[in-house]
Design an enzyme around this catalytic site. Sequence first.
Site, PDB file in Angstrom:
ATOM      1  CG  ASP A 204      -1.937   1.063   1.257  1.00  0.00           C
ATOM      2  OD1 ASP A 204      -2.773   1.084   0.351  1.00  0.00           O
ATOM      3  OD2 ASP A 204      -1.923   1.883   2.196  1.00  0.00           O
ATOM      4  CD  GLU A 254      17.231 -14.191   3.957  1.00  0.00           C
ATOM      5  OE1 GLU A 254      16.931 -14.828   4.989  1.00  0.00           O
ATOM      6  OE2 GLU A 254      17.440 -12.959   3.948  1.00  0.00           O
TER       7      GLU A 254
END
Length: 536
Positions: A204, A254
């Site tokens: 957002d 990752e």
Amino acid sequence: MLSKYLWWRDAVIYQVYVRSFLDSTGDGIGDLAGVRAGLPYLKKLGVDGIWLSPCYPSPQHDHGYDVADYRDVDPLFGDLAEFDLLMAAARRLGIKVLLDIVPNHCSSEHPAFRAALAAAPGSAARARFHFADGRGPEGAEPPNNWHAMFGGPAWTRVEDGQWYLHMFTPEQPDWNWRDPEVGADFEETLRFWLDRGVDGFRIDVAAGLFKHPDLPDSDDPEADARTRDSVNPLAWNQPEVHEVWRHWRAICEEYTARDGRERLLVGEVSVPTAREHAHYVREDELHQAFFFDLLGAAWDADAFRKVISEAMQDIAGTGSTVTWVLNNHDQVRTVTRYGEPAPESSGLGPARARAAALLMLALPGAAYIYQGEELGLPEVVDLPDDVLTDPIFRRTGSRARIRDGCRVPLPWSGQASPFGFTSGVEGAKPWLPQPEWFAEHATDRALADTRSFWHLYRDGLQLRSSLPQLGEGELHWLDGTPGVLAFSRGDGLVCAVNFGTAPAPAPVSGTPLLSSGPCPAGVLPGSTAAWWLGDH
């Protein structure tokens, strides 16, 4: 260049506005168990994933976009155990799950903000937000002239005389991302949800976060807050924000390196041009960002061609793919936006909305579908004042920008409210009232009618997943009749949209593979889109 086989590059994601999707408890508010119950419906529709609106603990001043705890589920929607059940069910069905994250601001009831209110001016607790002394005699005037996006000033004064910044409502104080503790805390939040199996995040206000360090006056504060799409350049699109997205991208990479599952970051980026938009989707930043220009384009062939061309040049040119949208929880529904004022109208609005859907699904890149668009739902424009909940209405007293009309709970079955949305409790009512004409758009009726919006979306999604010409790839414009937008995709697939009301010659002579309305060979009726497959 990124691989074309990464799932997100041409995915179709369905936006689930949780409180309006399906209620499992009878309290009139949709919940996570309701979403889980609706997953087979979404699998049948053919979407690749879902984006869940915020379901964190929240006082619900802005329907969950005022977050009080980023690492839990509001009892209104369920709990973490129910969230885990939803994730497991989605995984079994092959549906990706994106979680809405709100990093620009939190709730005024968030523990960190409550600690800031209790702390002294200049304290470390206040440094996590934007606290400042006022101007004028005794600091009685706000620190600057900024206006909030939802109306009124962007500052609220606290008991000790300082002011705090909120670019939306006083119940949503803005985080100060120049304080390193803010970024560190959000990193923990990302890992919390990634460890629970989410496939990524919708971010957002992704162009927000950082404000000009001096918090100077705006040259035109009223223009900054005139519409929901206007932004204050002093509080938006600051250069430091890109380092945040590089860091978040590294966290996602990752996790992907651990198990091979690609995680997605898609941002709500409201910037003036496609070129500025492209800065957010460089290879080491967000994977994608919503391209709102198509949503805002006038119903005109030249206007659509312009915004599509700019997106393909500037955004796809980064190595990302364009993320197309026609509607979301903040916008007037497509049928109403394209048609006459009356929501029950059977005129141009539905025909244009059907044509726009086929156009979007034929474009290269990813597409997001807001819940209810596949039912052809119009905007509910006649909600009485006493049921409106949008903070924009509370802040401005105006109905001009309110969003409740696109958030009315979905109709699933039957002839009267609650239309299968809520059950189990006699007399249960949806949190926003549903009009009687919702019966015409109920899911059970849509599935039974092969001419419905639902079947158009389902057929388009099936072809998109089965035809190698669709999804990611190139687009080549075809010249032809004025008012008709036509392009080819890959080897032999043509999409054309007649933006006029009179029939026009089709760019392909044969019978369409799929069309948004009746479409005889060689003719493209007005307000109609069609796909053809073959030599051209």
